[in-house]
Design a protein around this motif. Sequence first.
Motif, PDB file in Angstrom:
ATOM      1  N   THR A 124      -3.671  16.529   4.687  1.00  0.00           N
ATOM      2  CA  THR A 124      -4.385  15.287   4.999  1.00  0.00           C
ATOM      3  C   THR A 124      -3.673  14.146   4.289  1.00  0.00           C
ATOM      4  OG1 THR A 124      -5.895  15.604   3.126  1.00  0.00           O
ATOM      5  CG2 THR A 124      -6.603  16.437   5.264  1.00  0.00           C
ATOM      6  N   THR A 125      -3.505  13.031   4.981  1.00  0.00           N
ATOM      7  CA  THR A 125      -2.802  11.886   4.410  1.00  0.00           C
ATOM      8  C   THR A 125      -3.674  10.645   4.530  1.00  0.00           C
ATOM      9  OG1 THR A 125      -0.710  12.860   5.128  1.00  0.00           O
ATOM     10  CG2 THR A 125      -0.652  10.565   4.434  1.00  0.00           C
ATOM     11  N   VAL A 126      -3.816   9.927   3.414  1.00  0.00           N
ATOM     12  CA  VAL A 126      -4.627   8.709   3.412  1.00  0.00           C
ATOM     13  C   VAL A 126      -3.788   7.540   2.905  1.00  0.00           C
ATOM     14  CG1 VAL A 126      -6.822   9.898   3.124  1.00  0.00           C
ATOM     15  CG2 VAL A 126      -5.519   9.234   1.105  1.00  0.00           C
ATOM     16  N   ARG A 127      -4.100   6.376   3.457  1.00  0.00           N
ATOM     17  CA  ARG A 127      -3.447   5.137   3.033  1.00  0.00           C
ATOM     18  C   ARG A 127      -4.284   4.519   1.922  1.00  0.00           C
ATOM     19  NH1 ARG A 127      -3.523  -0.436   4.617  1.00  0.00           N
ATOM     20  NH2 ARG A 127      -1.431  -1.364   4.748  1.00  0.00           N
ATOM     21  N   GLN A 128      -3.656   4.201   0.806  1.00  0.00           N
ATOM     22  CA  GLN A 128      -4.385   3.659  -0.332  1.00  0.00           C
ATOM     23  C   GLN A 128      -3.712   2.384  -0.835  1.00  0.00           C
ATOM     24  OE1 GLN A 128      -4.908   6.679  -3.327  1.00  0.00           O
ATOM     25  NE2 GLN A 128      -6.146   7.977  -2.003  1.00  0.00           N
ATOM     26  N   SER A 129      -4.467   1.623  -1.626  1.00  0.00           N
ATOM     27  CA  SER A 129      -3.958   0.373  -2.167  1.00  0.00           C
ATOM     28  C   SER A 129      -4.535   0.134  -3.554  1.00  0.00           C
ATOM     29  CB  SER A 129      -4.315  -0.793  -1.243  1.00  0.00           C
ATOM     30  OG  SER A 129      -3.972  -2.026  -1.841  1.00  0.00           O
ATOM     31  N   ASP A 130      -3.750  -0.518  -4.403  1.00  0.00           N
ATOM     32  CA  ASP A 130      -4.207  -0.863  -5.748  1.00  0.00           C
ATOM     33  C   ASP A 130      -4.707  -2.303  -5.826  1.00  0.00           C
ATOM     34  OD1 ASP A 130      -3.613   1.629  -6.796  1.00  0.00           O
ATOM     35  OD2 ASP A 130      -1.550   1.082  -7.281  1.00  0.00           O
TER      36      ASP A 130
ATOM     37  N   PRO B 296       0.844  -1.208   0.000  1.00  0.00           N
ATOM     38  CA  PRO B 296       0.000   0.000   0.000  1.00  0.00           C
ATOM     39  C   PRO B 296       0.876   1.253   0.000  1.00  0.00           C
ATOM     40  CG  PRO B 296      -0.002  -1.044   2.158  1.00  0.00           C
ATOM     41  CD  PRO B 296       0.725  -1.986   1.234  1.00  0.00           C
ATOM     42  N   TYR B 297       0.289   2.375  -0.298  1.00  0.00           N
ATOM     43  CA  TYR B 297       1.035   3.630  -0.347  1.00  0.00           C
ATOM     44  C   TYR B 297       0.227   4.720   0.346  1.00  0.00           C
ATOM     45  CZ  TYR B 297      -2.131   4.220  -4.313  1.00  0.00           C
ATOM     46  OH  TYR B 297      -3.245   4.289  -5.099  1.00  0.00           O
ATOM     47  N   TYR B 298       0.870   5.861   0.529  1.00  0.00           N
ATOM     48  CA  TYR B 298       0.239   6.983   1.226  1.00  0.00           C
ATOM     49  C   TYR B 298       0.199   8.198   0.299  1.00  0.00           C
ATOM     50  CZ  TYR B 298       0.725   4.197   5.433  1.00  0.00           C
ATOM     51  OH  TYR B 298       0.621   3.186   6.356  1.00  0.00           O
ATOM     52  N   VAL B 299      -0.899   8.923   0.365  1.00  0.00           N
ATOM     53  CA  VAL B 299      -1.053  10.141  -0.430  1.00  0.00           C
ATOM     54  C   VAL B 299      -1.296  11.315   0.512  1.00  0.00           C
ATOM     55  CG1 VAL B 299      -2.389  11.336  -2.201  1.00  0.00           C
ATOM     56  CG2 VAL B 299      -1.979   8.863  -2.389  1.00  0.00           C
ATOM     57  N   ALA B 300      -0.331  12.239   0.533  1.00  0.00           N
ATOM     58  CA  ALA B 300      -0.468  13.452   1.335  1.00  0.00           C
ATOM     59  C   ALA B 300      -1.003  14.560   0.431  1.00  0.00           C
ATOM     60  CB  ALA B 300       0.880  13.860   1.924  1.00  0.00           C
ATOM     61  N   LYS B 301      -1.997  15.302   0.926  1.00  0.00           N
ATOM     62  CA  LYS B 301      -2.659  16.311   0.095  1.00  0.00           C
ATOM     63  C   LYS B 301      -2.839  17.610   0.868  1.00  0.00           C
ATOM     64  CE  LYS B 301      -7.085  15.949  -0.611  1.00  0.00           C
ATOM     65  NZ  LYS B 301      -8.410  15.473  -1.092  1.00  0.00           N
ATOM     66  N   GLU B 302      -2.657  18.704   0.165  1.00  0.00           N
ATOM     67  CA  GLU B 302      -2.932  20.013   0.758  1.00  0.00           C
ATOM     68  C   GLU B 302      -3.511  20.933  -0.313  1.00  0.00           C
ATOM     69  OE1 GLU B 302      -0.791  23.653   3.260  1.00  0.00           O
ATOM     70  OE2 GLU B 302       0.265  21.759   2.934  1.00  0.00           O
ATOM     71  N   GLU B 303      -4.395  21.794   0.098  1.00  0.00           N
ATOM     72  CA  GLU B 303      -4.972  22.760  -0.833  1.00  0.00           C
ATOM     73  C   GLU B 303      -4.150  24.034  -0.808  1.00  0.00           C
ATOM     74  OE1 GLU B 303      -9.059  23.104   0.380  1.00  0.00           O
ATOM     75  OE2 GLU B 303      -9.669  21.517  -1.006  1.00  0.00           O
ATOM     76  N   VAL B 304      -3.996  24.628  -1.974  1.00  0.00           N
ATOM     77  CA  VAL B 304      -3.240  25.890  -2.086  1.00  0.00           C
ATOM     78  C   VAL B 304      -4.068  26.872  -2.903  1.00  0.00           C
ATOM     79  CG1 VAL B 304      -1.020  24.690  -1.986  1.00  0.00           C
ATOM     80  CG2 VAL B 304      -2.029  25.221  -4.199  1.00  0.00           C
TER      81      VAL B 304
END
Length: 199
Positions: free
Chosen positions: A162-168, A49-57
Amino acid sequence: MEQTKQNGGKALSFADYFRTVKKHWLVEIIILAAFILAGVIYGGFIKKPYYVAKEEVTVKVDVNNSYYNAILEERLVKTISKLFKTDTIVELAKVKSGNSDIHAGNITVKSDDTLIMSVSYRDSSKELAELKLKAILSAAEDENTKDYFSAKATVRPMGVVTTVRQSDSKKIIIIGVAAGVALSLIYALIRYLATNENK
């Protein structure tokens, strides 16, 4: 209903092909099961699995005129959104983070009709995803203050990551099922053509 196609003077019958599919159903099931199993093993146990960190600008422009500020900000959102993946931003982000393992392909930028963009970075761990995202945003903020545009435009992170754990896994299993079905049908077609040629 029977559909035929001429091939070397012999008619290819959909009905006969369907009978070939039914006749060799066991081999086809084995092929399908093998690909599903491969998808489950790879997607569930090998592919991590991987992690996606996101922020709004948001984009801010200062030309001492509130009306033109709004117009320029709206026009520059899509332009600036393309800069996050440039070599200039990526290389500066590597310096800022102290990590040379930053890739433009892991950066995703989404923008709509508002003045807010969503920037995300994908990595193997939560900490690395957040570290690299912050470095990318900081690099973009620094670079956009330089006179890239006719007005002074700056990228301003909104400060909430915000960071979410995701998987393919599901996607890989679906691909396995689709590949298994396709190859099962191809196997039946090969058997059908071989039988048809011998007649």
